[in-house]
Every structure is written in C-alpha cells, then in structure tokens.
Enzyme design. Structure first.
Site, short mmCIF file in Angstrom:
data_model
loop_
_atom_site.label_atom_id
_atom_site.label_comp_id
_atom_site.label_asym_id
_atom_site.label_seq_id
_atom_site.Cartn_x
_atom_site.Cartn_y
_atom_site.Cartn_z
N LYS A 137 -4.77 -104.53 -72.48
CA LYS A 137 -4.82 -104.53 -71.00
C LYS A 137 -5.06 -103.10 -70.81
CE LYS A 137 -4.58 -105.64 -66.84
NZ LYS A 137 -3.57 -106.54 -66.07
N THR B 106 1.47 -106.09 -66.67
CA THR B 106 0.94 -105.16 -67.12
C THR B 106 1.99 -104.23 -67.45
OG1 THR B 106 -1.40 -105.65 -66.36
CG2 THR B 106 -0.65 -103.52 -67.26
N LYS C 176 -0.22 -97.28 -61.54
CA LYS C 176 0.82 -97.81 -62.56
C LYS C 176 0.05 -97.95 -63.82
CE LYS C 176 2.33 -101.69 -63.37
NZ LYS C 176 1.78 -102.69 -63.98
#
Length: 294
Positions: A177, A102, A245
């Site tokens: 995502k 990701t 993150k």
C-alpha cells in the site's frame, strides 16, 4: 477450512466513507453482520438492512468469526486490536482478523504475532480504489499474512474487491500500500498541474481530459479525480488528512530503508499546506486549489 456463509458471523469496525459501502456488500451477500463505529448514526443505514449494532469492540469481538477493521490511523488500529478491551483480548481462538486500514508495516507484524500467540489468524489487507471502488465492490486489496489464512477468507474479500493479491508475510500488504500511495502522490501533482496548465492556456480542461486520459498519461487519478477537480467537487472519496498520514508512513519507512523519495516529500509538503488552509477534510483532489491560489 472453508467458512460457511450460513454460520459465519462477520464483525465490521469502522463505517466511514469506504467502510460503510464495504460492509453493505457483505450484508447483501447474506452474511450475518455485527457492526461498531464511534458514531452510531453512521451505522443506521446498515442497521436498517439487517446489521446488528454492538456497543463495544469487545462485545463484537466475542461474537464474530471474522472481524474486519477499517479505521483512521495506526493509533486507532493499535488500540482496537491490542488494548485490554480490544479485539485480540476478546476474540475466541480460531477467529480471523483482517485490518484493512492503511497502517504501518511494523504494527501489522506486531498484531500478527500477538494474534498468533492467542490462536487467532491475522492478515493486513489495506485497499485502494477510494469511495468509487468501495461502492462498486472493485477495490484492490493488498494482503500480508499466511497463505492458508488468505485462501480461507479470500471469498469474503472477493465480495468487496476485484484485484486481491497475497503479497507476502505479515506487513507485506502495508508495504504494498505504501508503494501505491507513493505512486499516487507524485501522480496527483501531475494531474493538478495538467488541469491548471489547460485552464491557463485557454483550453477546456474537460475536452483536454478526453484526449490525454486515453493515452500514455492515463491513470486512475486522471480519470476519476480530474473530473472532480474540473467540476470544483472536493467531497472526499479519500480525505486529505488520511493521505497525509499515509505519505508520512511511507516517508518514514523509506528513510528507515535508506532510500530517497523526493517526489513523495514534495507531495507531502503541498498537502500539508492544504491542511493549514483548512482543507484536511476535503478530498485529495482539492490539491488543485493550491495551484489556483498561486
């Protein structure tokens, strides 16, 4: 052009909580596998199954026909792909490279363009499903890139996942995502608050879960992470540090588009508090501790 299993060498970089299981499925399906990760001990089980260890990213890149990466942060992705000793500088023309980390949509587009200039085919293909999805080979895989490239490598992706969709051009997988992580972020608050409410109401949270997970409140997080919360199991299927993150990437992208994401902002702030509590290497379900401490 179809990739023949007998002659295709796959390189896999990053053998963490999810990458190790994903790579193992490729081995079990008969692909020749080359692996590299920063800590060689993480590769030992795969080496015993027949994977071949490579000392550097460059060495792996020179040998592989298809390269999959599953690392931690965008800075790791950028280094692995774009450094002089990285993938694109060493892979042969015609190689297929698939970043399943990701990362940021902008970096995915940058890698795509750099790969294109070298005759290398690049896809961004982040995943969802956590450690369970990786182990059971039923990940959701969100892909950005060219249709022809996607169709060529889809049989390989199908070894690791069940819900595999090309979302659009380079970067589209990462944008998808982000949608996934935004939906999860607010949902995790709801799951924690429901479990905390049940406990304080004198109910058995496990029994409550049997009722609500089958109704309108049902979600992956409720079915898979709430039982871990109830059992005080905070082992990572997905690390808090990596979720922080991801939420940061999503929030930055939202701000760049000029849209509001207040649920995401709140979830990020609570997870950052968990990080300050030393829980960054715990699973995302450990957020329940924040409620327990209040």
């Amino acid at each position: 052009m179809a990739l023949q299993k007998e002659s295709t060498v796959i390189g896999f970089i990053g053998l963490g909580v999810m990458g190790k299981s994903m790579a193992s499925h490729l081995l079990k399906h008969g692909y020749r596998l080359r692996v590299f990760t920063r800590t060689k001990e993480k590769a030992e089980e795969l080496l015993q199954l027949g994977a071949v260890w490579k000392e550097t990213v460059a060495e792996l890149a020179r040998e592989a026909d298809v390269i999959l990466t599953m690392v931690g942060y965008p800075k790791d992705v950028e280094s692995i792909y774009l450094d002089h000793d990285g993938i694109l500088a060493n892979a042969k023309p015609g190689t297929y490279v698939i970043d399943m980390t990701t990362s940021t949509p902008a970096l995915a587009e940058k890698i795509y363009q750099a790969a294109l200039a070298k005759g290398i085919h690049a896809l961004d293909a982040p995943v969802s499903g956590g450690d369970i999805g990786a182990k059971e080979a039923r990940l959701t895989i969100m892909v950005g890139g060219d249709e022809e490239v996607f169709q060529t490598v889809k049989p390989i992706l199908e070894i690791m996942g069940k819900n595999i969709i090309l979302q659009g051009k380079a970067g589209a997988g990462q944008h998808t995502k982000m949608c996934n992580q935004i939906a999860i972020a607010s949902n995790m608050l709801g799951v924690c608050e429901a479990i905390n409410y049940a406990r304080n109401a004198g109910l058995d949270p496990a029994t409550v879960l049997k009722s609500i997970e089958a109704g309108a409140a049902g979600s992956w997080s409720l079915s898979n992470l709430a039982p871990r919360m109830i059992a005080h199991n905070y082992e990572p299927g997905f690390y808090i540090k990596h979720f922080i993150k991801d939420m940061g990437i999503a929030l930055d992208a939202a701000k760049n588009m000029g849209i509001m994401a207040p649920g995401l902002e709140l979830a990020l702030s609570l997870y950052q508090e968990m990080e300050k509590m030393g829980e960054d290497n715990s699973g995302t379900q450990a957020l329940i501790k924040w409620y327990s401490n209040k």
